[in-house]
Write a protein that holds these residues in place. Structure first.
Motif, PDB file in Angstrom:
ATOM      1  N   ALA A   1       0.904  -1.085  -0.004  1.00  0.00           N
ATOM      2  CA  ALA A   1       0.079   0.064   0.178  1.00  0.00           C
ATOM      3  C   ALA A   1       0.869   1.263  -0.085  1.00  0.00           C
ATOM      4  O   ALA A   1       1.705   1.333   0.968  1.00  0.00           O
ATOM      5  CB  ALA A   1      -1.143   0.129   1.210  1.00  0.00           C
ATOM      6  N   ARG A   2       0.692   2.230  -1.025  1.00  0.00           N
ATOM      7  CA  ARG A   2       1.257   3.640  -1.066  1.00  0.00           C
ATOM      8  C   ARG A   2       0.321   4.641  -1.013  1.00  0.00           C
ATOM      9  O   ARG A   2      -0.763   4.492  -2.030  1.00  0.00           O
ATOM     10  CB  ARG A   2       2.234   3.475  -2.258  1.00  0.00           C
ATOM     11  CG  ARG A   2       3.346   2.363  -2.325  1.00  0.00           C
ATOM     12  CD  ARG A   2       4.224   2.634  -3.774  1.00  0.00           C
ATOM     13  NE  ARG A   2       3.306   1.929  -4.796  1.00  0.00           N
ATOM     14  CZ  ARG A   2       3.693   1.989  -6.020  1.00  0.00           C
ATOM     15  NH1 ARG A   2       4.837   2.530  -6.539  1.00  0.00           N
ATOM     16  NH2 ARG A   2       2.911   1.342  -6.704  1.00  0.00           N
ATOM     17  N   GLN A   3       0.537   5.413  -0.165  1.00  0.00           N
ATOM     18  CA  GLN A   3      -0.418   6.519   0.190  1.00  0.00           C
ATOM     19  C   GLN A   3      -0.419   7.459  -1.037  1.00  0.00           C
ATOM     20  O   GLN A   3       0.673   8.068  -1.356  1.00  0.00           O
ATOM     21  CB  GLN A   3      -0.284   7.319   1.447  1.00  0.00           C
ATOM     22  CG  GLN A   3      -1.367   8.347   1.706  1.00  0.00           C
ATOM     23  CD  GLN A   3      -1.068   8.962   3.188  1.00  0.00           C
ATOM     24  OE1 GLN A   3       0.035   9.474   3.308  1.00  0.00           O
ATOM     25  NE2 GLN A   3      -2.054   8.602   3.982  1.00  0.00           N
ATOM     26  N   LEU A   4      -1.656   7.873  -1.616  1.00  0.00           N
ATOM     27  CA  LEU A   4      -1.664   8.698  -2.618  1.00  0.00           C
ATOM     28  C   LEU A   4      -2.004  10.153  -2.233  1.00  0.00           C
ATOM     29  O   LEU A   4      -1.384  11.185  -2.847  1.00  0.00           O
ATOM     30  CB  LEU A   4      -2.826   8.341  -3.601  1.00  0.00           C
ATOM     31  CG  LEU A   4      -2.579   7.069  -4.264  1.00  0.00           C
ATOM     32  CD1 LEU A   4      -3.947   6.650  -5.121  1.00  0.00           C
ATOM     33  CD2 LEU A   4      -1.522   7.021  -5.070  1.00  0.00           C
ATOM     34  N   MET A   5      -2.668  10.381  -1.372  1.00  0.00           N
ATOM     35  CA  MET A   5      -2.894  11.614  -0.725  1.00  0.00           C
ATOM     36  C   MET A   5      -3.629  11.471   0.733  1.00  0.00           C
ATOM     37  O   MET A   5      -4.456  10.441   1.059  1.00  0.00           O
ATOM     38  CB  MET A   5      -3.871  12.428  -1.608  1.00  0.00           C
ATOM     39  CG  MET A   5      -5.274  11.801  -2.208  1.00  0.00           C
ATOM     40  SD  MET A   5      -6.011  12.553  -3.321  1.00  0.00           S
ATOM     41  CE  MET A   5      -7.131  11.320  -3.752  1.00  0.00           C
ATOM     42  N   ARG A   6      -3.414  12.399   1.521  1.00  0.00           N
ATOM     43  CA  ARG A   6      -4.250  12.459   2.667  1.00  0.00           C
ATOM     44  C   ARG A   6      -5.427  12.905   2.660  1.00  0.00           C
ATOM     45  O   ARG A   6      -5.982  13.458   1.747  1.00  0.00           O
ATOM     46  CB  ARG A   6      -3.392  13.355   3.717  1.00  0.00           C
ATOM     47  CG  ARG A   6      -2.093  12.627   4.201  1.00  0.00           C
ATOM     48  CD  ARG A   6      -0.999  13.617   4.914  1.00  0.00           C
ATOM     49  NE  ARG A   6      -1.684  14.247   6.093  1.00  0.00           N
ATOM     50  CZ  ARG A   6      -1.593  15.307   6.918  1.00  0.00           C
ATOM     51  NH1 ARG A   6      -0.279  15.862   6.762  1.00  0.00           N
ATOM     52  NH2 ARG A   6      -2.144  15.990   7.783  1.00  0.00           N
ATOM     53  N   GLU A   7      -6.248  12.592   3.778  1.00  0.00           N
ATOM     54  CA  GLU A   7      -7.714  12.863   4.097  1.00  0.00           C
ATOM     55  C   GLU A   7      -8.053  13.631   5.164  1.00  0.00           C
ATOM     56  O   GLU A   7      -7.324  13.519   6.131  1.00  0.00           O
ATOM     57  CB  GLU A   7      -8.523  11.932   3.811  1.00  0.00           C
ATOM     58  CG  GLU A   7     -10.044  11.861   3.631  1.00  0.00           C
ATOM     59  CD  GLU A   7     -10.420  13.278   2.477  1.00  0.00           C
ATOM     60  OE1 GLU A   7     -10.211  14.193   2.490  1.00  0.00           O
ATOM     61  OE2 GLU A   7     -10.803  12.458   1.578  1.00  0.00           O
TER      62      GLU A   7
END
Length: 304
Positions: A160-166
């Motif tokens: 899993a690689r983070q694309l953008m924070r929420e």
């Protein structure tokens, strides 16, 4: 040897071939993106140059003369040779490669869909096949090539690689908290139903409760199938929802949704949108998608 000047102008020959093939000056004009009068002018010029009538002009139609029919057969054959030769010499188009992407329908409709034309323009050789579902697609088992998931990135057996924070905050329709109904503390929000979407590991409201010190034990929870439905219910004033700012940026900007307690937001860097792939070497096309998604997220700015 004849001089090349003995041949009529190519533009006149194209006009004649199209008009003879379709037996219509107007349809020939549509095909060649010129006016009907331009087609007529080119054919009159060709007839004058050849010294022969090629068409019989009738009230609402045209027909080829015997000379026109004989000339059309030669000209049409020549254009077909040109078309075929052009197709043969053109470099063959690269076949499009398909990527199957599992994702939530809310992410597909509220964030990704408006940006798909930009991805297709940048990478015309990659076709994204979106497979929206509230369930977790089996990435490791090959059900999809990759998945875009929402959470904290703690799914087992995958990369899993983070694309953008929420960014999360409680939102609702303005009418729900207008005037004397405006909440003064987090506890006041529990007067309203809590709108929630299906999740295998619900964490949003519990995390918010820990942040604010609120006990959710007596809250009225309204479970809904999908986050899209949660937002529609919130817009209709049916309760308060946990607003994912990436997904509701347009509604916040327009004022259709407002933060119930402005300034009280859950900013956990682990919470966000992740690209999930099988473990091991990354597929080049999946890597291309990852890089593009990260860039697109940066261009939209951090959640506010």
């Amino acid at each position: 040897m004849r001089s090349p000047r003995s041949l009529p102008a190519l533009v006149s020959l194209r006009a004649f071939e199209a008009a003879a093939r379709r037996l219509s000056f107007s349809l020939a004009g549509e095909e060649l993106y010129v006016t009907q009068s331009a087609i007529s002018h080119h054919i009159q010029k060709l007839e004058a140059e050849l010294g022969a009538a090629l068409f019989e002009r009738r009230t609402r139609a045209v027909a080829l003369t015997p000379a026109g029919q004989a000339y059309y057969e030669r000209v049409h054959a020549a254009f077909e040779l040109l078309r075929q030769g052009t197709e043969d010499i053109r470099a063959p188009q690269r076949p499009r490669r398909r990527l199957r992407i599992g994702l939530l329908s809310s992410f597909a409709t509220r964030w990704l869909a408006p940006r798909l034309p930009a991805f297709s323009a940048a990478h015309p050789d990659i076709e994204l096949q979106l497979q929206p579902d509230i369930g977790l697609a089996d990435v490791a088992g090959g059900e999809v090539d990759a998945a875009i998931r929402y959470g904290r990135g703690t799914w087992p057996g995958v990369r899993a690689r983070q694309l953008m924070r929420e960014r999360l905050s409680v939102v609702c329709a303005p009418s729900l908290i207008a005037g004397r109904k405006r909440p003064r503390s987090p506890q006041d929000l529990l007067r309203h139903p809590l709108l929630t979407s299906h999740s295998h590991n619900p964490f949003e409201w519990p995390a918010w409760a820990r942040l604010t010190g609120v006990d959710l034990g007596g809250a009225q929870n309204v479970p809904l199938h999908d986050y899209n439905i949660v937002i529609e219910a919130a817009l209709a004033g049916q309760g308060v929802a946990m607003g994912r700012h990436r997904m509701i940026a347009a509604q916040l900007a327009s004022g259709a949704l407002v933060e119930a307690l402005p300034g009280l937001a859950l900013d956990d860097p682990r919470i966000g949108w992740w690209l999930v792939t099988p473990r091991g070497a990354a597929d080049p096309d999946v890597q291309t998608l990852h890089d593009w998604l990260v860039e697109a997220a940066v261009q939209t700015g951090a959640p506010v």
